[in-house]
Write a protein that holds these residues in place. Sequence first.
Motif, PDB file in Angstrom:
ATOM      1  N   ALA A 223       0.831  -1.207   0.000  1.00 52.36           N
ATOM      2  CA  ALA A 223       0.000   0.000   0.000  1.00 52.36           C
ATOM      3  C   ALA A 223       0.868   1.260   0.000  1.00 52.36           C
ATOM      4  N   ARG A 224       0.230   2.381  -0.286  1.00 51.99           N
ATOM      5  CA  ARG A 224       0.950   3.666  -0.289  1.00 51.99           C
ATOM      6  C   ARG A 224       1.388   4.036   1.122  1.00 51.99           C
TER       7      ARG A 224
ATOM      8  N   ALA B 214     -11.188   8.219  -4.166  1.00 48.66           N
ATOM      9  CA  ALA B 214     -10.376   9.210  -3.450  1.00 48.66           C
ATOM     10  C   ALA B 214      -9.195   8.544  -2.758  1.00 48.66           C
ATOM     11  N   PHE B 215      -9.434   7.365  -2.166  1.00 48.23           N
ATOM     12  CA  PHE B 215      -8.359   6.636  -1.498  1.00 48.23           C
ATOM     13  C   PHE B 215      -7.283   6.234  -2.505  1.00 48.23           C
ATOM     14  N   LEU B 216      -7.684   5.703  -3.648  1.00 46.83           N
ATOM     15  CA  LEU B 216      -6.716   5.241  -4.646  1.00 46.83           C
ATOM     16  C   LEU B 216      -5.965   6.411  -5.283  1.00 46.83           C
ATOM     17  N   ALA B 217      -6.644   7.526  -5.472  1.00 43.00           N
ATOM     18  CA  ALA B 217      -5.963   8.705  -6.016  1.00 43.00           C
ATOM     19  C   ALA B 217      -4.884   9.189  -5.060  1.00 43.00           C
ATOM     20  N   GLU B 218      -5.224   9.230  -3.778  1.00 38.39           N
ATOM     21  CA  GLU B 218      -4.232   9.645  -2.777  1.00 38.39           C
ATOM     22  C   GLU B 218      -3.092   8.634  -2.691  1.00 38.39           C
ATOM     23  N   SER B 219      -3.393   7.368  -3.018  1.00 39.53           N
ATOM     24  CA  SER B 219      -2.389   6.305  -2.950  1.00 39.53           C
ATOM     25  C   SER B 219      -1.506   6.238  -4.185  1.00 39.53           C
TER      26      SER B 219
ATOM     27  N   LYS C 198      -9.381   1.060 -12.580  1.00 37.41           N
ATOM     28  CA  LYS C 198     -10.527   1.237 -13.463  1.00 37.41           C
ATOM     29  C   LYS C 198     -11.647   0.313 -13.007  1.00 37.41           C
ATOM     30  N   TRP C 199     -12.862   0.803 -13.155  1.00 41.86           N
ATOM     31  CA  TRP C 199     -14.040  -0.007 -12.847  1.00 41.86           C
ATOM     32  C   TRP C 199     -14.321  -0.920 -14.027  1.00 41.86           C
ATOM     33  N   ARG C 200     -14.619  -2.172 -13.729  1.00 38.55           N
ATOM     34  CA  ARG C 200     -14.892  -3.145 -14.777  1.00 38.55           C
ATOM     35  C   ARG C 200     -16.387  -3.168 -15.095  1.00 38.55           C
ATOM     36  N   PRO C 201     -16.747  -3.611 -16.313  1.00 36.11           N
ATOM     37  CA  PRO C 201     -18.167  -3.646 -16.690  1.00 36.11           C
ATOM     38  C   PRO C 201     -19.043  -4.461 -15.744  1.00 36.11           C
ATOM     39  N   ASP C 202     -18.469  -5.483 -15.096  1.00 37.62           N
ATOM     40  CA  ASP C 202     -19.253  -6.321 -14.183  1.00 37.62           C
ATOM     41  C   ASP C 202     -19.368  -5.722 -12.786  1.00 37.62           C
ATOM     42  N   GLY C 203     -18.858  -4.496 -12.592  1.00 40.31           N
ATOM     43  CA  GLY C 203     -18.927  -3.839 -11.288  1.00 40.31           C
ATOM     44  C   GLY C 203     -17.703  -4.039 -10.432  1.00 40.31           C
ATOM     45  N   GLY C 204     -16.773  -4.870 -10.886  1.00 43.11           N
ATOM     46  CA  GLY C 204     -15.535  -5.092 -10.153  1.00 43.11           C
ATOM     47  C   GLY C 204     -14.555  -3.953 -10.342  1.00 43.11           C
ATOM     48  N   LEU C 205     -13.423  -4.052  -9.653  1.00 48.27           N
ATOM     49  CA  LEU C 205     -12.423  -2.984  -9.672  1.00 48.27           C
ATOM     50  C   LEU C 205     -11.046  -3.575  -9.933  1.00 48.27           C
TER      51      LEU C 205
ATOM     52  N   VAL D  91      -6.975  -2.722  -9.925  1.00 49.45           N
ATOM     53  CA  VAL D  91      -6.046  -1.783  -9.291  1.00 49.45           C
ATOM     54  C   VAL D  91      -4.621  -2.194  -9.605  1.00 49.45           C
ATOM     55  N   SER D  92      -3.761  -1.218  -9.924  1.00 43.78           N
ATOM     56  CA  SER D  92      -2.334  -1.447 -10.156  1.00 43.78           C
ATOM     57  C   SER D  92      -1.544  -0.460  -9.312  1.00 43.78           C
ATOM     58  N   GLN D  93      -0.544  -0.973  -8.585  1.00 41.50           N
ATOM     59  CA  GLN D  93       0.264  -0.125  -7.712  1.00 41.50           C
ATOM     60  C   GLN D  93       1.745  -0.471  -7.870  1.00 41.50           C
ATOM     61  N   LEU D  94       2.564   0.530  -8.055  1.00 42.55           N
ATOM     62  CA  LEU D  94       4.017   0.347  -8.089  1.00 42.55           C
ATOM     63  C   LEU D  94       4.579   0.745  -6.742  1.00 42.55           C
ATOM     64  N   ARG D  95       5.283  -0.183  -6.081  1.00 44.18           N
ATOM     65  CA  ARG D  95       5.815   0.057  -4.747  1.00 44.18           C
ATOM     66  C   ARG D  95       7.284  -0.368  -4.686  1.00 44.18           C
ATOM     67  N   PRO D  96       8.045   0.187  -3.731  1.00 49.06           N
ATOM     68  CA  PRO D  96       9.450  -0.214  -3.583  1.00 49.06           C
ATOM     69  C   PRO D  96       9.568  -1.622  -3.019  1.00 49.06           C
TER      70      PRO D  96
END
Length: 316
Positions: free
Chosen positions: A110-111, A185-190, A195-202, A204-209
């Motif tokens: 996480a961020r 808002a949480f993901l933007a801050e992170s 992206k939201w998927r057509p089936d309502g799912g989400l 997420v991609s995060q680059l971390r050290p």
Amino acid sequence: MEDSVNSDGWKPCELDPAGAGVAANAEGLVDCLRAAGDLGDLLAREKAVVFRGFGVQEHTLDQVMDLLLPNRLAYVHGNSPRTKVGKNVYTSTEYPPEFTISMHNELSYARRWPARLLFFCAKAPATGGATPVVDGARWLEALDPEVRQAFAGGVRYLQNLHDGYGFGKSWQDTFETDAREEVEAFLAESEADWKWRPDGGLWVSQLRPATVRHPVTGAEVWFNQFDQWHPAGLGDETAAELSAILPQDELPQSVTFADGSPIPGEYAVQVRDRGLEAAVDVDWREGDLLLIDNVLVGHGRRPFTGARRVLVAMSD
């Protein structure tokens, strides 16, 4: 079996009522903590502290937590299955007892991550069930130079969170809300991509050290969970079968190098195994507490039998 010691001689500091000169109850532990002064200094020095013999129970836990965890945090964006049982208090990862949970630092993907973790043993297992802890600097040193160098650019974590029905966790459970705008808002801050998927799912991609330095000691530590997100690092048949059935871009969670290229399976196995080999087992007795610095120390779980109940809370 008593707490073990790793090859470098490190193990968590242990405190008990006799050594602290206080009563063997929760109030005695509160007195001990108030007399101890700055717990941040203690943790930076010792990395982990076990409190034994104070007779703490679930109904007396809050007064102790208020001192050990000054700003108790919610488990938002957590990927492991847990049950919330109190004010930002959770069960430890609900994973079948016959499996080992490999070493990791909480929310290292996480961020922002908690600075401290507190474990409380409400019910000791019949056998096994220790919480192994590993010095993150020792873990980093135990890895081959080739592996350390390969992760210089960091780790990319990928998640597919369903909308209530599917494999893994839903986005509602993961973020403890059913409001999309709060998640966004949480993901933007992170600094995550999503992206939201057509089936309502989400998605997420995060680059971390892959490594970080402790803000007080300056020690560089191995600090990521790529092996737990990699099919080769999974220790149970169900997860392995799931990775064989679904393409990588549909797995509940997966991981790549920073540039999106695949991570060799042997890297995941090496990181997992050497973390466990370097770890120190903290065996549980009912009423025990374990406080760890979440940057300096990784943690896991050994297999067990019986009705083990260990609660966990975290703080910044």
